[in-house]
Design a protein around this motif. Structure first.
Motif, short mmCIF file in Angstrom:
data_model
loop_
_atom_site.label_atom_id
_atom_site.label_comp_id
_atom_site.label_asym_id
_atom_site.label_seq_id
_atom_site.Cartn_x
_atom_site.Cartn_y
_atom_site.Cartn_z
N GLY A 159 -4.41 -6.83 -4.63
CA GLY A 159 -4.78 -6.82 -3.22
C GLY A 159 -5.46 -5.51 -2.83
O GLY A 159 -5.05 -4.44 -3.29
N GLY A 160 -6.50 -5.62 -2.03
CA GLY A 160 -7.13 -4.43 -1.45
C GLY A 160 -7.94 -3.57 -2.40
O GLY A 160 -8.30 -2.44 -2.06
N VAL A 161 -8.28 -4.08 -3.57
CA VAL A 161 -9.04 -3.24 -4.51
C VAL A 161 -10.53 -3.20 -4.18
O VAL A 161 -11.28 -2.41 -4.76
CB VAL A 161 -8.85 -3.68 -5.99
N GLY A 162 -10.97 -4.08 -3.27
CA GLY A 162 -12.38 -4.01 -2.85
C GLY A 162 -13.22 -5.22 -3.24
O GLY A 162 -14.45 -5.14 -3.25
N ALA A 163 -12.59 -6.37 -3.50
CA ALA A 163 -13.37 -7.56 -3.88
C ALA A 163 -14.30 -7.99 -2.75
O ALA A 163 -15.48 -8.30 -2.97
CB ALA A 163 -12.42 -8.70 -4.24
N THR A 164 -13.79 -7.99 -1.53
CA THR A 164 -14.64 -8.41 -0.41
C THR A 164 -15.77 -7.40 -0.18
O THR A 164 -16.90 -7.78 0.12
CB THR A 164 -13.77 -8.59 0.87
N THR A 165 -15.45 -6.14 -0.36
CA THR A 165 -16.48 -5.10 -0.21
C THR A 165 -17.61 -5.36 -1.22
O THR A 165 -18.79 -5.30 -0.88
CB THR A 165 -15.85 -3.70 -0.48
N VAL A 166 -17.24 -5.68 -2.44
CA VAL A 166 -18.24 -5.92 -3.48
C VAL A 166 -18.99 -7.23 -3.20
O VAL A 166 -20.23 -7.29 -3.26
CB VAL A 166 -17.58 -5.96 -4.88
N ALA A 322 -14.74 -1.07 -11.54
CA ALA A 322 -13.55 -0.26 -11.19
C ALA A 322 -13.86 0.38 -9.85
O ALA A 322 -14.87 1.06 -9.70
CB ALA A 322 -13.31 0.79 -12.26
N ASN A 323 -13.02 0.12 -8.87
CA ASN A 323 -13.31 0.60 -7.52
C ASN A 323 -12.20 1.52 -7.02
O ASN A 323 -11.10 1.52 -7.55
CB ASN A 323 -13.48 -0.61 -6.58
N ARG A 324 -12.55 2.25 -5.98
CA ARG A 324 -11.64 3.20 -5.34
C ARG A 324 -11.17 4.23 -6.37
O ARG A 324 -10.03 4.72 -6.29
CB ARG A 324 -10.45 2.48 -4.70
N VAL A 325 -12.02 4.51 -7.33
CA VAL A 325 -11.62 5.41 -8.41
C VAL A 325 -11.49 6.84 -7.86
O VAL A 325 -12.36 7.31 -7.14
CB VAL A 325 -12.64 5.34 -9.58
N LEU A 350 -16.96 2.73 -9.16
CA LEU A 350 -17.25 3.12 -7.78
C LEU A 350 -16.16 4.08 -7.32
O LEU A 350 -14.97 3.75 -7.38
CB LEU A 350 -17.27 1.89 -6.86
N PRO A 351 -16.53 5.26 -6.87
CA PRO A 351 -15.51 6.22 -6.46
C PRO A 351 -14.86 5.82 -5.14
O PRO A 351 -15.42 5.02 -4.38
CB PRO A 351 -16.33 7.50 -6.27
N PHE A 352 -13.69 6.35 -4.90
CA PHE A 352 -13.11 6.21 -3.56
C PHE A 352 -14.00 7.04 -2.64
O PHE A 352 -14.13 8.25 -2.81
CB PHE A 352 -11.66 6.73 -3.56
N ASP A 353 -14.64 6.37 -1.69
CA ASP A 353 -15.72 7.02 -0.94
C ASP A 353 -15.56 6.73 0.57
O ASP A 353 -16.40 6.06 1.18
CB ASP A 353 -17.05 6.45 -1.47
N PRO A 354 -14.44 7.20 1.17
CA PRO A 354 -14.19 6.84 2.57
C PRO A 354 -15.29 7.32 3.51
O PRO A 354 -15.57 6.66 4.51
CB PRO A 354 -12.85 7.52 2.87
N1 LIG Z 1 -15.05 2.51 -2.83
C1 LIG Z 1 -14.31 2.52 -1.73
N2 LIG Z 1 -14.04 3.68 -1.09
C2 LIG Z 1 -13.28 3.68 0.01
N3 LIG Z 1 -12.77 2.60 0.59
C3 LIG Z 1 -13.02 1.42 0.02
C4 LIG Z 1 -13.80 1.32 -1.16
N4 LIG Z 1 -13.88 0.01 -1.49
C5 LIG Z 1 -13.19 -0.67 -0.58
N5 LIG Z 1 -12.65 0.17 0.33
C6 LIG Z 1 -11.81 -0.17 1.46
O1 LIG Z 1 -10.64 -0.76 0.94
C7 LIG Z 1 -10.15 -1.75 1.82
C8 LIG Z 1 -9.94 -3.04 1.07
O2 LIG Z 1 -11.21 -3.51 0.66
P1 LIG Z 1 -11.52 -5.07 0.54
O3 LIG Z 1 -11.12 -5.76 1.77
O4 LIG Z 1 -12.91 -5.18 0.08
O5 LIG Z 1 -10.52 -5.42 -0.63
P2 LIG Z 1 -10.07 -6.87 -1.15
O6 LIG Z 1 -9.84 -6.71 -2.59
O7 LIG Z 1 -11.04 -7.87 -0.72
O8 LIG Z 1 -8.71 -7.06 -0.36
P3 LIG Z 1 -7.86 -8.42 -0.16
O9 LIG Z 1 -6.90 -8.41 -1.31
O10 LIG Z 1 -7.18 -8.22 1.14
O11 LIG Z 1 -8.79 -9.55 -0.18
C9 LIG Z 1 -11.14 -1.87 2.96
O12 LIG Z 1 -10.70 -1.13 4.05
C10 LIG Z 1 -12.39 -1.24 2.37
O13 LIG Z 1 -13.17 -0.67 3.36
#
Ligand SMILES: Nc1ncnc2c1ncn2[C@@H]1O[C@H](COP(=O)(O)OP(=O)(O)OP(=O)(O)O)[C@@H](O)[C@H]1O
Ligand SMILES: [Mg+2]
Length: 405
Positions: A159-166, A322-325, A350-354
């Motif tokens: 959960g929350g690793v960034g799949a939707t972001t990608v 690999a995201n939020r590294v 992809l680095p953790f890039d807030p």
């Molecule tokens: N590389 C990154 N740097 C900083 N924040 C990030 C990065 N990638 C994603 N996030 C943040 O992490 C959070 C979770 O991202 P996202 O919703 O894409 O994850 P997800 O895997 O789709 O989650 P879910 O399991 O809820 O579907 C969001 O707030 C997003 O903005």
């Protein structure tokens, strides 16, 4: 059609014509005009031009259902046809018109997906017969018309690793930078966040389609897709949490097929569970993007998901992101160790890039549409998925078209 008219159409770019013709000489043009009138084809455009002009214009506009292209004087007709296929929407029937009476060329053109090849001088009866045959056959005999769009499935290991972001970034980048028709499909109809991430309202209807295979008809998608930009559409829902959705595997298969026949790319944001809907997407996917953080649990689940994919869809290429590294430096598994455990290498880190990500996410914009290294890396991934850049209603005609619209 004048240059200004074409420019205006490019801006509007919405409506799908039934027929568009690019003909090089007045004689052929007159025949096409006559046949368009005789068959009462209501939405047709006839341009002065050749296949090269078709390639240029269709890179910007919606493809017609039937395309007539003049290939006379074209030195490399087959590579031009391949280039045309790159810019055309899936499901277009193409009739080529040329001046070489050559059976070898005819065969090659058919092998390259052209529905018919007509040799000049064109006569009204010849063109009419060809158009009706192409439309009546629904293009079933042609490879180009049965060409389907790609399905890019994106799943997060945790959960929350960034799949939707990608997923949102890939869909946006393929649509905006590569000008392909893209639909972004959020398969998590209860908790999905694609609509939120794209600043759109989810619409009703998806649940119905997922549960009932008979629900999907020609008009269904028009009512359920939400347009984000000129070439990007979103399919999502926000269903009540107290009423579980029972997706039917066949319904998901039909829906995917419908999307594939209308879009170059269907990017699916998958929920992290193995229900029949997810299994169907995994089985049909043409590309799979696995997103994980560098955690032990991510490594373990990534390995399990890849194993499942290999068992059901072995030829589907996998891209590991690999995201939020760097977010939890001390708790992260070193990249090499993660790759060893996963059994494959990481394609994109992809680095953790807030600093760059959060302002965009909070504004409902895909991360790839912003600036900075994370956006650039996501755009590169979209480019890799796309591959290298390649060097109305009326008479009988319309009725036949309606059968497969
Ligand atoms: N590389 C990154 N740097 C900083 N924040 C990030 C990065 N990638 C994603 N996030 C943040 O992490 C959070 C979770 O991202 P996202 O919703 O894409 O994850 P997800 O895997 O789709 O989650 P879910 O399991 O809820 O579907 C969001 O707030 C997003 O903005
Ligand atoms: Mg998500």
């Amino acid at each position: 059609m004048t240059g200004t008219a074409v420019a205006k159409e490019a801006v509007a770019g919405q409506e799908r014509l039934q027929l568009r013709a690019f003909v090089a000489d007045d004689e052929t043009r007159a025949v096409v005009e006559q046949v368009v009138g005789d068959l009462m084809i209501p939405a047709a455009a006839i341009h002065r031009g050749r296949i090269e002009d078709a390639i240029q214009l269709l890179g910007r506009l919606r493809s017609p259902r039937v395309l007539l292209v003049d290939i006379s004087a074209c030195e490399l007709p087959l590579s031009a046809v391949n280039e045309l296929a790159e810019v055309c929407e899936p499901g277009v029937s193409v009739i080529a018109i040329g001046d070489r009476n050559d059976v070898g060329l005819f065969r090659e053109l058919i092998n390259h997906g052209i529905s018919d090849y007509l040799v000049k001088p064109l006569t009204p009866s010849l063109l009419q017969r060809s158009l009706l045959a192409v439309v009546e056959g629904g293009g079933q005999h042609s490879r180009q018309t049965s060409r389907l769009g790609r399905i890019v499935a994106v799943m997060g290991c945790r959960g929350g690793v960034g799949a939707t972001t990608v997923a949102t970034s890939l869909a946006w980048a393929i649509a905006s930078r590569r000008h392909r028709r893209v639909v972004l499909f959020d398969l998590d109809v209860q908790f999905g966040s694609v609509a939120l991430a794209m600043d759109l309202d989810p619409v009703h209807g998806l649940r119905d389609a997922l549960e009932n295979p008979g629900r999907i008809d020609g008009l269904y998608l028009d009512r359920t897709l939400v347009r984000h930009s000129e070439s990007l559409w979103v399919l999502s829902a926000e269903e009540a949490l107290d009423d579980p959705v029972r997706a039917d595997r066949d319904a998901v298969g039909l829906l995917l097929h419908e999307l594939q026949s209308k879009f170059h790319f269907t990017v699916v944001d998958l929920p992290r569970r193995m229900d029949p809907a997810v299994q169907q997407v995994l089985q049909t996917a043409t590309n799979f993007v696995l997103v994980s953080d560098l955690s032990l649990a991510g490594m373990r689940d990534g390995m399990r998901v890849v194993q499942l994919l290999q068992a059901t869809n072995a030829s589907c290429p996998v891209t590991v992101v690999a995201n939020r590294v760097g977010e939890f430096r001390t708790g992260e598994i070193p990249k090499a160790e993660f790759e060893r455990g996963l059994g494959r290498s990481i394609d994109l880190v992809l680095p953790f890039d807030p600093k760059h990500v959060f302002p965009l996410v909070n504004a409902g914009r895909p991360v790839a549409s912003g600036s900075g290294p994370t956006a650039a890396a996501l755009c590169r991934l979209a480019d890799q998925l796309c591959g290298a850049k390649s060097a109305g209603r009326g008479g009988l005609f319309a009725k036949l078209l309606a059968r497969w619209s």
